[in-house]
Scaffold this active site. Structure first.
Site, PDB file in Angstrom:
ATOM      1  CG  ASP A 382      -2.025   1.141   1.361  1.00  0.00           C
ATOM      2  OD1 ASP A 382      -2.961   1.031   0.732  1.00  0.00           O
ATOM      3  OD2 ASP A 382      -1.805   2.017   1.860  1.00  0.00           O
ATOM      4  NE  ARG A 383      -0.038   6.912   0.472  1.00  0.00           N
ATOM      5  CZ  ARG A 383      -0.365   7.840  -0.429  1.00  0.00           C
ATOM      6  NH1 ARG A 383      -1.286   7.500  -1.207  1.00  0.00           N
ATOM      7  NH2 ARG A 383       0.389   9.036  -0.479  1.00  0.00           N
ATOM      8  CG  HIS A 427      -8.906   7.187   0.051  1.00  0.00           C
ATOM      9  ND1 HIS A 427      -9.380   6.574  -0.932  1.00  0.00           N
ATOM     10  CD2 HIS A 427      -7.413   7.070   0.341  1.00  0.00           C
ATOM     11  CE1 HIS A 427      -8.440   5.480  -1.101  1.00  0.00           C
ATOM     12  NE2 HIS A 427      -7.269   5.753  -0.471  1.00  0.00           N
ATOM     13  CD1 TRP A 428      -5.289   7.556  -2.674  1.00  0.00           C
ATOM     14  CD2 TRP A 428      -4.229   8.297  -4.216  1.00  0.00           C
ATOM     15  NE1 TRP A 428      -4.548   6.777  -2.806  1.00  0.00           N
ATOM     16  CE2 TRP A 428      -3.799   7.133  -3.808  1.00  0.00           C
ATOM     17  CE3 TRP A 428      -3.673   9.013  -5.635  1.00  0.00           C
ATOM     18  CZ2 TRP A 428      -2.697   6.439  -4.506  1.00  0.00           C
ATOM     19  CZ3 TRP A 428      -2.554   8.361  -6.006  1.00  0.00           C
ATOM     20  CH2 TRP A 428      -2.121   7.114  -5.726  1.00  0.00           C
ATOM     21  CE1 TYR A 483      -4.033   7.948   0.543  1.00  0.00           C
ATOM     22  CE2 TYR A 483      -3.454   8.013   3.187  1.00  0.00           C
ATOM     23  CZ  TYR A 483      -3.847   7.529   1.946  1.00  0.00           C
ATOM     24  OH  TYR A 483      -4.335   6.151   2.065  1.00  0.00           O
ATOM     25  CG  HIS A 545      -5.936  -3.157   0.364  1.00  0.00           C
ATOM     26  ND1 HIS A 545      -5.085  -3.031  -0.850  1.00  0.00           N
ATOM     27  CD2 HIS A 545      -5.524  -2.329   1.343  1.00  0.00           C
ATOM     28  CE1 HIS A 545      -4.252  -1.936  -0.550  1.00  0.00           C
ATOM     29  NE2 HIS A 545      -4.369  -1.688   0.774  1.00  0.00           N
TER      30      HIS A 545
END
Length: 564
Positions: A382-383, A427-428, A483, A545
């Site tokens: 993910d991030r 959400h980004w 973000y 995920h």
């Protein structure tokens, strides 16, 4: 293969888990049984290394010789995808390493303790022996009542086993049952039997079934069938699927993925399965890396692997993968990224660069150097995959191998942004706004972040650490800064890399979850990564995920195969 083909029709009508037949191996029968069982046991070991799709394709093609076109129709995939899955499956099978040799004295000791607790109905003693997230499989052979779904958890599993010696089963009273330890499939196991009284004369006779060693656990009643001279005798036994444990790094017992998948995690510190403590045996400390201090957990002896979590998790998301990698001979390091979890929060800058992937990657290089690992493999989810990519681009002489999970470069995602991406990944853009996201989340962090987070799937301690993080306003702000940096400086850094022709020089593995949206968004996600990595490979894993929490076995197998 002949045995598998001969049971195909029976499997089509049987509902519930399917386990190998237990066979008594006392005396001179051991060698013969080893030969007889080699195909079925070997098949299960092989299948455990594959994803569900690869497993289905492998069995249909290699065992039943079904054509690729027919398989494609059956699994709802293109013929090309099926051919690729078949190729990956064969490669995984060829690459499998031998299983570890069990410490028989330790195995026998724990088996006897387990047997005494189960036959005595001692739930507390059983819970001490079972892993908190132990998974129990039962196989009634279609003849007697058994659970048709996994029984999960130490408390439920302990109650199940305690009842085997105290509760009437299939009309048989506990007083009419006998139980003993015997050798089964080459290991110590538990055999239960029903005492049948003949008349006349009245000697007792036992119809027995058997079990393999309870270094793992999976009860299985079967039926002996009626006798022409006696009442029907139902044989009840616990088929305790044998796991091979051996001495690993720092004296840990090593248990392979097959054992963990079916019955928990094998022997560790005199218990069945992993300790109830998350990251048991890991050092948990804070390390000063300059601008911030990082909270980090690490353990193992061997090639170093850095595991980088995503949003909104902490390093605890790896709690099911990290010990498995240690058991497979790696040194594993699981930090909380700066800003996340219990790590330090940097002073916020106008361009948000304090939370840029370049800044976080610099933390990781300094952390690993402090821990004595000047070079290492980097795994990011993910991030965290953006941080891992930045590590490999900015520090090519430090990162030996790169693994990215469930993500494509930020600049690539933004370049392909359409209405669907804007809708699904809103959400980004919301998180990039000033102040408003903090205020919205602060109203009810659990409602915002926790709607899909459950302690049953995450693990209780991991879940509590996650909730601690999302209820800390400083951590929430730092995660939002991640973000904000993403849409600004991180995107700019990636675009500069592309203009300069910089690519990842080390071998790179991209894994994506089948129940995430990588394929929906990008079709062939590997194609997005090809311009970024000189030596790229990858494949999907059956999971949602959060793959490290949802399918740690398949993820561990994939990581081990690439990093070893």
């Amino acid at each position: 293969m002949d045995r598998l083909r001969s049971t195909r029709r029976k499997r089509e009508t049987y509902v519930g888990p399917w386990l190998p037949e237990p066979i008594l191996t006392t005396g001179d029968t051991a060698d013969a049984v080893t030969t007889v069982e080699s195909v079925s046991m070997a098949m299960l070991v092989v299948l455990e290394t594959l994803s569900p799709l690869e497993r289905a394709v492998f069995v249909l093609k290699e065992v039943f010789d079904v054509s690729h076109a027919e398989i494609a129709e059956a699994v709802d995939r293109s013929e090309s995808a099926v051919r690729q899955a078949a190729h990956r499956a064969r490669e995984h099978v060829r690459a499998r390493r031998p299983r570890f040799v069990a410490d028989r004295s330790r195995q026998h000791e724990v088996t006897r303790r387990f047997f005494a607790a189960a036959t005595g109905g001692d739930i507390n003693a059983l819970m001490e022996l079972l892993s908190p997230d132990v998974a129990l499989w039962t196989d009634g052979d279609g003849k007697v009542r058994q659970a048709t779904r996994l029984v999960v958890g130490a408390q439920t599993g302990a109650a199940w086993f305690a009842a085997t010696g105290t509760v009437t089963y299939q009309g048989v009273e506990p007083a009419d049952m006998i139980a003993e330890l015997v050798e089964i499939n080459g290991g110590l196991g538990w055999c239960s039997a029903v005492r049948v009284v003949w008349s006349p004369p009245p000697p007792s006779r036992s119809t027995r079934a058997a079990a393999s060693s309870p270094s793992t656990t999976s009860p299985t009643p079967t039926n002996s069938g009626p006798s022409p001279k006696a009442p029907r005798a139902t044989s009840v036994h616990a088929e305790l699927f044998r796991g091979d444990a051996g001495d690993g790094p720092r004296g840990r017992d090593r248990v392979d993925a097959l054992t963990r998948r079916y019955v928990g995690a094998g022997l560790r510190d005199g218990r069945l399965g992993y300790s109830s403590r998350m990251f048991d045996g890991f050092t948990d400390e804070r390390v000063d890396v300059g601008e911030v201090e990082l909270r980090v957990r690490h353990a193992g002896q061997g090639p170093p692997v850095l595991l980088i979590h995503g949003h909104p998790r902490t390093g605890s998301t790896w709690h099911r993968v990290a010990p498995r990698l240690v058991d497979r001979g790696f040194t594993v390091v699981c930090p909380d990224m700066r800003g996340y979890g219990r790590s330090g929060k940097a002073k916020i800058l106008p361009d948000h660069s304090q939370q840029s992937k370049r800044a976080v990657a610099g933390d990781m290089v300094r952390l690993m150097d402090v821990l004595g690992h000047p070079t290492f493999a980097a795994v990011g989810h993910d991030r965290g995959c953006y941080v891992a990519l930045r590590l490999a681009l900015d520090h090519p002489d430090v990162v030996s191998r790169l693994v990215v999970l469930d993500g494509v470069p930020i600049s690539e995602a933004l370049a392909r942004c359409d209405a669907r991406f804007a809708h699904d990944w809103y959400h980004w853009f919301f998180f990039a706004q000033p102040d408003r996201p903090e205020r919205a989340i602060a109203v009810d962090p659990d409602a915002w972040y926790g709607s899909k987070a459950q302690p049953q799937s995450m693990g209780a301690e991991n879940y509590e650490e996650f909730r601690e993080a999302i209820h800390d306003p400083a951590t929430v702000r730092a995660m939002l800064e991640d973000y904000r940096a993403g849409l600004g400086v991180d995107r700019q850094h990636e675009e500069a890399d592309r203009r300069a022709g910089r690519t990842v020089r080390c071998p790179t593995l991209f894994l994506w979850s089948t129940r995430d949206d990588m394929e929906d968004l990008y079709g062939d996600p590997l194609a997005v990564w090809r311009p970024w990595a000189d030596d790229l490979r990858g494949h999907p894993i059956e999971s949602g995920h959060h793959v490290a929490e949802e399918n740690p076995d398949d993820l561990t197998v994939a990581l081990h195969g690439f990093l070893a």
